[in-house]
Design an enzyme around this catalytic site. Sequence first.
Site, PDB file in Angstrom:
ATOM      1  CG  ASP A 128      -2.240  -0.289   7.395  1.00  0.00           C
ATOM      2  OD1 ASP A 128      -1.911  -1.455   7.153  1.00  0.00           O
ATOM      3  OD2 ASP A 128      -2.388   0.576   6.506  1.00  0.00           O
ATOM      4  CG  ASP A 147      11.366  19.061  -7.892  1.00  0.00           C
ATOM      5  OD1 ASP A 147      11.115  19.954  -7.059  1.00  0.00           O
ATOM      6  OD2 ASP A 147      12.512  18.616  -8.087  1.00  0.00           O
ATOM      7  NE  ARG A 167      -2.049   6.246   0.762  1.00  0.00           N
ATOM      8  CZ  ARG A 167      -2.790   5.347   1.420  1.00  0.00           C
ATOM      9  NH1 ARG A 167      -2.849   5.367   2.750  1.00  0.00           N
ATOM     10  NH2 ARG A 167      -3.482   4.458   0.765  1.00  0.00           N
ATOM     11  CD  GLU A 179      -0.660   3.899   7.940  1.00  0.00           C
ATOM     12  OE1 GLU A 179      -1.755   3.492   7.502  1.00  0.00           O
ATOM     13  OE2 GLU A 179       0.210   4.422   7.217  1.00  0.00           O
ATOM     14  CG  HIS A 203      -2.411   0.694  -0.582  1.00  0.00           C
ATOM     15  ND1 HIS A 203      -1.649  -0.440  -0.393  1.00  0.00           N
ATOM     16  CD2 HIS A 203      -2.498   1.283   0.640  1.00  0.00           C
ATOM     17  CE1 HIS A 203      -1.299  -0.542   0.873  1.00  0.00           C
ATOM     18  NE2 HIS A 203      -1.802   0.501   1.528  1.00  0.00           N
TER      19      HIS A 203
END
Length: 258
Positions: free
Chosen positions: A178, A87, A73, A152, A48
């Site tokens: 959520d 990586d 995230r 969620e 987000h």
Amino acid sequence: MPAPHNPFKAALANKQPQIGCWMCFGETVAAELMSSTGFDWLVVDGEHGPNDLRSITDQLRALEPTSSHAVVRVPIGEDWVLKQVLDAGAQTVLVPMVDTGAQAEAIVRACRYAPDGVRGMGGYGARVTQFGNIPDYGTTANAEICVLVQAETRTAIKNLDSILAVEGVDGVFIGPADLSADMGFPGQPEAPEVQAVIKDAITRIAAAGKAPGILTFSMAAAKTYLDLGATFVAVGIDTVVLAQAARALSRDAKALIK
């Protein structure tokens, strides 16, 4: 020379509570500022927050020398997304919207080198190996990558036991926003029905030997979750912290005008 030790993963395994905060600015200077505030872990939010691989990499650079562990995230649990952030130097990933054990298993495999997974071996030329300066990274990295998945939805809660059974899932993060929406209480994570599910899930996650995690803006709720066994608890979002403080400052200053 092996892969760097992951102190956050070790803390979760030892059931040492870790207090964190979300970062949604997508800016290196904000991450640098947040790393000076004492949080044990900070989320670089690629779902987000306005982030891309370059901004995530820059924030990893800012956090790396500090005591605040970076949790990246990703926007989605696709192999190629996980490969890129790993990586870039991420040691801990948080994957949203994981509804089944099969999804969780695929995510773990994407984060591990063969024979235990499918992560590509091209990291030798990337930041994660200090551009080839960690020759044993490929044989030692699997043990230091921390995989956190988000439950969620009602489907995820229904399948929680199968998610918890996946070897390599280090923790399960309950997404209260959520989950409350999926349960029919959008914007009401504090609804008793939602809280009952959250508390039961935290207890089940801890009982399975995994680390339970959650985000809350309430210190009282944070204490409740910690007492239930939650190990990684986030207590704010950087953008919200700034907005609330700025609004209060503006309001208080304008109140001086007579």
